[in-house]
Write a protein that holds these residues in place. Structure first.
Motif, PDB file in Angstrom:
ATOM      1  N   GLY A 196      10.909  -5.228  21.478  1.00 53.37           N
ATOM      2  CA  GLY A 196      12.032  -4.464  21.999  1.00 53.37           C
ATOM      3  C   GLY A 196      11.801  -2.967  21.942  1.00 53.37           C
ATOM      4  N   SER A 197      11.051  -2.527  20.940  1.00 50.72           N
ATOM      5  CA  SER A 197      10.758  -1.105  20.834  1.00 50.72           C
ATOM      6  C   SER A 197       9.933  -0.627  22.032  1.00 50.72           C
ATOM      7  CB  SER A 197      10.016  -0.826  19.525  1.00 50.72           C
ATOM      8  OG  SER A 197       9.758   0.551  19.382  1.00 50.72           O
ATOM      9  N   LYS A 198       8.941  -1.418  22.414  1.00 50.17           N
ATOM     10  CA  LYS A 198       8.139  -1.062  23.586  1.00 50.17           C
ATOM     11  C   LYS A 198       9.004  -1.040  24.848  1.00 50.17           C
ATOM     12  CE  LYS A 198       3.974  -2.309  26.174  1.00 50.17           C
ATOM     13  NZ  LYS A 198       4.635  -2.163  27.490  1.00 50.17           N
ATOM     14  N   GLN A 199       9.864  -2.040  25.003  1.00 49.30           N
ATOM     15  CA  GLN A 199      10.744  -2.081  26.171  1.00 49.30           C
ATOM     16  C   GLN A 199      11.667  -0.862  26.205  1.00 49.30           C
ATOM     17  OE1 GLN A 199      12.725  -5.787  25.513  1.00 49.30           O
ATOM     18  NE2 GLN A 199      10.934  -7.046  26.035  1.00 49.30           N
ATOM     19  N   SER A 200      12.172  -0.468  25.039  1.00 48.98           N
ATOM     20  CA  SER A 200      13.059   0.698  24.987  1.00 48.98           C
ATOM     21  C   SER A 200      12.334   1.955  25.424  1.00 48.98           C
ATOM     22  CB  SER A 200      13.607   0.865  23.561  1.00 48.98           C
ATOM     23  OG  SER A 200      14.480  -0.189  23.229  1.00 48.98           O
ATOM     24  N   GLY A 201      11.089   2.120  24.977  1.00 52.01           N
ATOM     25  CA  GLY A 201      10.314   3.286  25.389  1.00 52.01           C
ATOM     26  C   GLY A 201      10.153   3.355  26.898  1.00 52.01           C
ATOM     27  N   ASP A 202       9.927   2.205  27.528  1.00 47.02           N
ATOM     28  CA  ASP A 202       9.828   2.167  28.995  1.00 47.02           C
ATOM     29  C   ASP A 202      11.145   2.612  29.628  1.00 47.02           C
ATOM     30  OD1 ASP A 202       7.224   1.261  28.868  1.00 47.02           O
ATOM     31  OD2 ASP A 202       7.760  -0.850  29.137  1.00 47.02           O
ATOM     32  N   MET A 203      12.252   2.188  29.051  1.00 48.23           N
ATOM     33  CA  MET A 203      13.557   2.554  29.605  1.00 48.23           C
ATOM     34  C   MET A 203      13.811   4.048  29.482  1.00 48.23           C
ATOM     35  SD  MET A 203      15.974  -0.538  28.219  1.00 48.23           S
ATOM     36  CE  MET A 203      15.484  -2.244  28.419  1.00 48.23           C
ATOM     37  N   TYR A 204      13.487   4.624  28.325  1.00 45.92           N
ATOM     38  CA  TYR A 204      13.735   6.057  28.130  1.00 45.92           C
ATOM     39  C   TYR A 204      12.962   6.898  29.132  1.00 45.92           C
ATOM     40  CZ  TYR A 204      15.057   4.354  23.431  1.00 45.92           C
ATOM     41  OH  TYR A 204      15.590   3.679  22.366  1.00 45.92           O
ATOM     42  N   GLU A 205      11.831   6.354  29.619  1.00 46.52           N
ATOM     43  CA  GLU A 205      10.974   7.113  30.523  1.00 46.52           C
ATOM     44  C   GLU A 205      11.072   6.599  31.961  1.00 46.52           C
ATOM     45  OE1 GLU A 205       7.066   7.270  28.761  1.00 46.52           O
ATOM     46  OE2 GLU A 205       7.785   8.539  27.124  1.00 46.52           O
TER      47      GLU A 205
ATOM     48  N   MET B 206      19.235  13.481  19.465  1.00 48.69           N
ATOM     49  CA  MET B 206      19.112  13.559  20.921  1.00 48.69           C
ATOM     50  C   MET B 206      17.938  12.736  21.426  1.00 48.69           C
ATOM     51  SD  MET B 206      21.636  15.399  21.842  1.00 48.69           S
ATOM     52  CE  MET B 206      21.151  15.465  23.579  1.00 48.69           C
ATOM     53  N   MET B 207      18.121  12.203  22.632  1.00 44.51           N
ATOM     54  CA  MET B 207      17.055  11.537  23.358  1.00 44.51           C
ATOM     55  C   MET B 207      17.018  12.168  24.745  1.00 44.51           C
ATOM     56  SD  MET B 207      14.859   8.967  22.677  1.00 44.51           S
ATOM     57  CE  MET B 207      15.669   7.783  21.589  1.00 44.51           C
ATOM     58  N   TYR B 208      16.098  13.116  24.933  1.00 47.86           N
ATOM     59  CA  TYR B 208      15.941  13.793  26.218  1.00 47.86           C
ATOM     60  C   TYR B 208      14.973  12.959  27.066  1.00 47.86           C
ATOM     61  CZ  TYR B 208      17.940  17.834  23.767  1.00 47.86           C
ATOM     62  OH  TYR B 208      18.749  18.684  23.044  1.00 47.86           O
ATOM     63  N   CYS B 209      15.432  12.464  28.192  1.00 46.71           N
ATOM     64  CA  CYS B 209      14.677  11.482  28.964  1.00 46.71           C
ATOM     65  C   CYS B 209      14.182  12.045  30.289  1.00 46.71           C
ATOM     66  CB  CYS B 209      15.550  10.258  29.234  1.00 46.71           C
ATOM     67  SG  CYS B 209      16.119   9.430  27.727  1.00 46.71           S
ATOM     68  N   GLY B 210      13.016  11.579  30.708  1.00 47.17           N
ATOM     69  CA  GLY B 210      12.442  11.962  31.987  1.00 47.17           C
ATOM     70  C   GLY B 210      11.363  10.972  32.379  1.00 47.17           C
TER      71      GLY B 210
END
Length: 436
Positions: free
Chosen positions: A381-390, A229-233
């Motif tokens: 890309g990992s940093k960009q993904s973290g921004d997207m999840y949040e 799971m990826m719970y996003c906020g």
């Protein structure tokens, strides 16, 4: 068999042990692993890999052993990478993207993963309590063949023909490699900015929950037992997935302050914390998040750091692998996989018939040409993904296009395979020999 050269691997984590195992199939290469601590050990809880990394474990003859310790035996069928869900409101949340792929997300307990590597390590090559403090490259002008002199904190010393830095994101070898290039070889002083890891502005709370605690009296299971799971906020997200043959759920809850990116982090990177601190951080999130966090008994708090992308991985006969080369944030669960790919490609290059003691520097450049672009792409890309999840990326919380964009963040998984990358390295080695 006469040894064509001696390889010293400094660091006994996932990258160092994978490299040692991969090199063990070449009897003409001498390998020594120098580990700073008294035993091989990993901190943290979960580690995940994907199909391309599973292919490497299979090529190295380790798939059966790793299959036994995975969350479930990988069989190649379509599985869930992550189930993305908006969860930062008190009411029941909703899925906004489902990422699926062959094998899905293959998950392990990090300590069990390391143990499986150790089981394949040849006897007699591991040396413990050997914390490298410095190395000295002795060029050919000063002796018949160049070599590297290693100095350890316990006062002991050793020599090798090739030094591999597998010593993590705080790498001593990376520090000296860059400083020597700047101060002794007139390199660009801006390289010194790549020595120290950068705090991402994020803290991650980590904990483990026995699966039985996430089951209701009527047998109903929490969603995360079966699905990563990826719970996003907003400025926060939680990753959770089962490990240890499905008996434990690994939870990583993250909070980011974008304004603190690059600020100095004072104190240790990892500390103990109370579960109540995590629960307070995610107060007001949807019920299944509250239920899961309420099952935590113990937790640790991590300051998440990353490296600035390096412009090179090797100089002379020194080369960087894994987190020493491209320490990254955990948002794509790619750190271990990228380290394993480094180790696999480097071992294949070193074991190639065209690689000799004399051609080592050129062989290392071949490894760099193959691995650096991919690893730096995944790091960024990992940093960009973290921004997207949040919801801190350009699309913020526009969930439909955001989900599609998140999906494209994983495209690097399919752009090549470890075997095609190896073949490209072999082509470069052949071209080098033809040019001599």
């Amino acid at each position: 068999m006469a040894k064509k050269f001696r390889v010293a691997i400094c660091g006994g984590g996932i990258s160092g042990l994978t490299l040692a195992v991969a090199l063990s199939k070449y009897p003409d290469i001498q390998v020594d692993v120098y580990e700073a601590t008294g035993q091989f050990k990993e901190i943290g809880a979960g580690v995940m890999i994907y199909a391309r990394t599973w292919e490497i474990l299979s090529l190295l003859g380790m798939a059966q052993d790793f299959s036994r310790i995975a969350h479930a035996p990988p069989d190649g069928s379509l599985g869930i990478g992550f189930d993305y869900r908006r969860s930062d409101k008190p009411e029941v949340g909703s899925r906004f993207y489902l990422f699926q792929m062959p094998y899905g997300c293959i998950r392990f307990h990090r300590a069990h993963f390391l143990d499986a590597l150790v089981a394949h390590l040849p006897a007699g090559i591991a040396h413990f309590g050997k914390r490298l403090t410095s190395y000295t490259y002795i060029p050919v002008a000063q002796r018949r063949e160049p070599q590297i002199f290693l100095q350890f904190a316990d006062g002991s010393a050793a020599t090798c023909d090739l030094l591999v830095g597998c010593d993590g994101i705080k790498s001593v070898i990376r520090k000296q490699l860059l400083e020597d290039h700047v101060y002794k070889q007139g390199g660009d002083p801006r390289l010194l900015e790549h020595i120290e890891p950068i705090w991402s502005g994020m803290v991650a709370y980590r904990g483990l929950i026995p699966v039985e605690r996430l089951k209701e009296a009527d047998g109903t299971e929490h969603r995360t037992i079966r699905s990563p799971m990826m719970y996003c906020g907003k400025s926060k997200h939680i990753v959770s997935y089962s490990i240890s043959a499905g008996s434990i759920v690994n939870v990583v809850a993250m909070e980011t302050n974008l304004q603190l990116y690059g600020a100095p982090w004072k104190g240790p990177w990892v500390t103990e914390c109370s579960p109540s601190e995590i629960q307070e951080c995610f107060k007001g999130w949807e019920p299944e998040v509250q239920e899961m966090l309420g099952c935590l008994d113990r937790a640790t708090k991590w300051a998440i750091h990353e490296l600035k992308p390096l412009p090179f991985y090797t100089k002379d006969r020194v080369v960087l692998v894994g987190d020493a080369a491209h320490g990254m944030t955990p948002h794509q669960g790619a750190g271990a996989g990228q380290a394993i790919e480094d180790a696999y490609i480097l071992a294949e290059v070193l074991g190639h018939p065209n690689t000799t003691l004399a051609s080592l520097p050129k062989a290392l450049v071949t490894y760099e040409r193959v691995r650096l672009p991919m690893a730096n792409h995944v790091l960024q890309g990992s940093k960009q993904s973290g921004d997207m999840y949040e919801f801190n990326g350009p699309l913020e919380d526009n969930l439909v296009p955001l989900g599609l964009q998140i999906g494209h963040q994983w495209d690097w998984l399919w752009t090549s395979t470890p075997q095609t990358e190896r073949n490209r390295a072999f082509e470069l080695l052949t071209q080098q020999k033809a040019s001599l």
